[in-house]
Design an enzyme around this catalytic site. Structure first.
Site, PDB file in Angstrom:
ATOM      1  N   PRO A   2       0.829  -1.195   0.000  1.00  0.00           N
ATOM      2  CA  PRO A   2       0.000   0.000   0.000  1.00  0.00           C
ATOM      3  C   PRO A   2       0.873   1.259   0.000  1.00  0.00           C
ATOM      4  CG  PRO A   2      -0.810  -1.598   1.572  1.00  0.00           C
ATOM      5  CD  PRO A   2       0.503  -2.114   1.087  1.00  0.00           C
ATOM      6  N   GLU A   3       0.527   2.209  -0.838  1.00  0.00           N
ATOM      7  CA  GLU A   3       1.308   3.435  -0.931  1.00  0.00           C
ATOM      8  C   GLU A   3       0.624   4.549  -0.153  1.00  0.00           C
ATOM      9  OE1 GLU A   3       3.192   4.106  -4.734  1.00  0.00           O
ATOM     10  OE2 GLU A   3       2.966   2.012  -5.298  1.00  0.00           O
ATOM     11  N   LYS A  52       3.862   5.954   4.594  1.00  0.00           N
ATOM     12  CA  LYS A  52       3.241   4.631   4.624  1.00  0.00           C
ATOM     13  C   LYS A  52       2.928   4.151   6.040  1.00  0.00           C
ATOM     14  CE  LYS A  52       5.640   3.204   0.385  1.00  0.00           C
ATOM     15  NZ  LYS A  52       6.513   2.196  -0.244  1.00  0.00           N
ATOM     16  N   ASN A 230       6.178   1.457  -5.486  1.00  0.00           N
ATOM     17  CA  ASN A 230       6.585   0.968  -6.799  1.00  0.00           C
ATOM     18  C   ASN A 230       5.774   1.569  -7.949  1.00  0.00           C
ATOM     19  OD1 ASN A 230       8.720  -0.643  -7.569  1.00  0.00           O
ATOM     20  ND2 ASN A 230       7.422  -2.375  -8.109  1.00  0.00           N
ATOM     21  N   ARG A 323      12.898  -4.703  -6.053  1.00  0.00           N
ATOM     22  CA  ARG A 323      11.566  -4.351  -6.524  1.00  0.00           C
ATOM     23  C   ARG A 323      11.590  -4.204  -8.041  1.00  0.00           C
ATOM     24  NH1 ARG A 323       8.320  -2.087  -2.732  1.00  0.00           N
ATOM     25  NH2 ARG A 323       6.679  -2.642  -4.219  1.00  0.00           N
TER      26      ARG A 323
END
Length: 333
Positions: A2-3, A52, A230, A323
């Site tokens: 989750p961003e 976050k 990401n 990532r």
């Protein structure tokens, strides 16, 4: 993962549904039993989201720090009052494939066909029910069990007379003192929804412009800027036509400032809509398609091997610090 927009939306839900109320706390999974026992019976007095991380304040200067990490999520049930400032308040808010938003009064569904506010965090189908409205009288459906049954591995359950929040799979769930909360926040980069935007731009620009680290890695460093993950990383760099491998100190100052200003804008859109919408100037039909499908929502993210929407070159995906990094080798050369 989750961003930042999801965490701010979670904080708004807690502000409207838990702050000001005493809570019963438990740890059905057992991994936070001692902490839950300390929280139980206390009143939630405030909530903060920074990047976050979320910080929920209780009386007697006690704070709960939650970092959802890769797989964490909050499931809500009961009489959930929706923040009226959020356009898609009756949509499920997840990370990269949030469910449902509203366009011209009609719900727009994504490929999963869901339209509920039940789960915020890692994208998955939730198994608890929630009622979403500005005015609620009683539970969602007559005969619903209250409290709702515990399903799966619930690290922490917070329960008021009418609302329930279940936390699953977080990276961090811990009690903190005010000084410890302040120390944690002091280590984070600027968040446009927390810090003064102009001061945040100066701080972000100053840090990036002196770093030899690639800009594609700097944007993911929460000590440099808070909330970018990401998806936003890939999209911000494409929108800036910036090669992700360029050292921060070699990226033009105006480009760096432009990335910050774009982050301010995209974060606000994400909080309002619940979607990481990164494409501009869409007509109503294209906008509806984008709300319904991540495949129509982004420039480069998750489009490895597909033609760039601008130049037609195949989008590249590579690993960067563990990532996936998506970018166009021509537009961002």
């Amino acid at each position: 993962m989750p961003e930042g927009h999801s965490v701010h939306r979670i904080a708004r839900q807690f502000d409207r549904n838990f702050v000001g109320s005493p809570v019963s706390a438990s740890s059905p999974q057992g991994r936070f039993a001692e902490g839950a026992a300390v929280l139980s019976g206390r009143t939630a007095t405030g909530v903060r989201a920074v990047g976050k991380q979320m910080f929920l304040e209780f009386d007697d200067d006690l704070w709960l720090r939650v970092h959802l990490g890769m797989y964490g999520a909050w499931d809500f049930a009961g009489e959930i009052l929706v923040d009226p400032t959020i356009a898609s308040a009756n949509g499920r808010m997840g990370q990269t494939n949030q469910r449902g938003t509203v366009l011209d009064g009609d719900p727009v569904f994504d490929g999963a066909g869901e339209n509920s506010l039940t789960s915020i965090g890692a994208p998955r189908r939730t198994r608890v029910h929630v009622r979403m409205s500005e005015q609620t009288t009683g539970l969602a459906d007559e005969g619903d069990q209250w409290p709702p049954p515990v399903v799966g591995q619930v690290r922490l359950r917070l329960l008021t007379d009418v609302a329930c929040a279940d936390l699953r799979g977080p990276t961090a769930c811990e009690l903190r003192t005010p000084d410890e909360v302040a120390a944690t926040i002091s280590k984070l980069g600027p968040d446009p929804l927390v810090d003064d935007v102009a001061e945040g731009q100066e701080r972000f620009t100053s840090v990036v412009r002196r770093k030899p680290t690639a800009i594609g890695l700097l944007l993911m460093d929460q000590a440099v800027v808070s909330g970018i993950g990401n998806v936003y990383r890939a999209e911000l760099l494409f929108r800036a036509r910036q090669n992700p491998h360029t050292p921060g100190r070699e990226v033009g100052e105006e480009v760096v400032r432009g990335i910050w200003r774009d982050w301010v804008r995209l974060l606000s859109i994400g909080v309002e809509t619940g979607q990481m919408m990164t494409m501009d100037d869409l007509d109503p039909e294209a906008y509806r398609a984008a709300m319904a499908s991540r495949d129509d929502r982004h420039w480069v993210y998750h489009r490895a091997g597909l033609p760039c929407r601008v130049c037609g070159t195949a989008i590249v995906v590579e690993e960067a610090a563990g990532r996936k990094l998506y970018w166009c080798p021509r537009c961002q050369a």
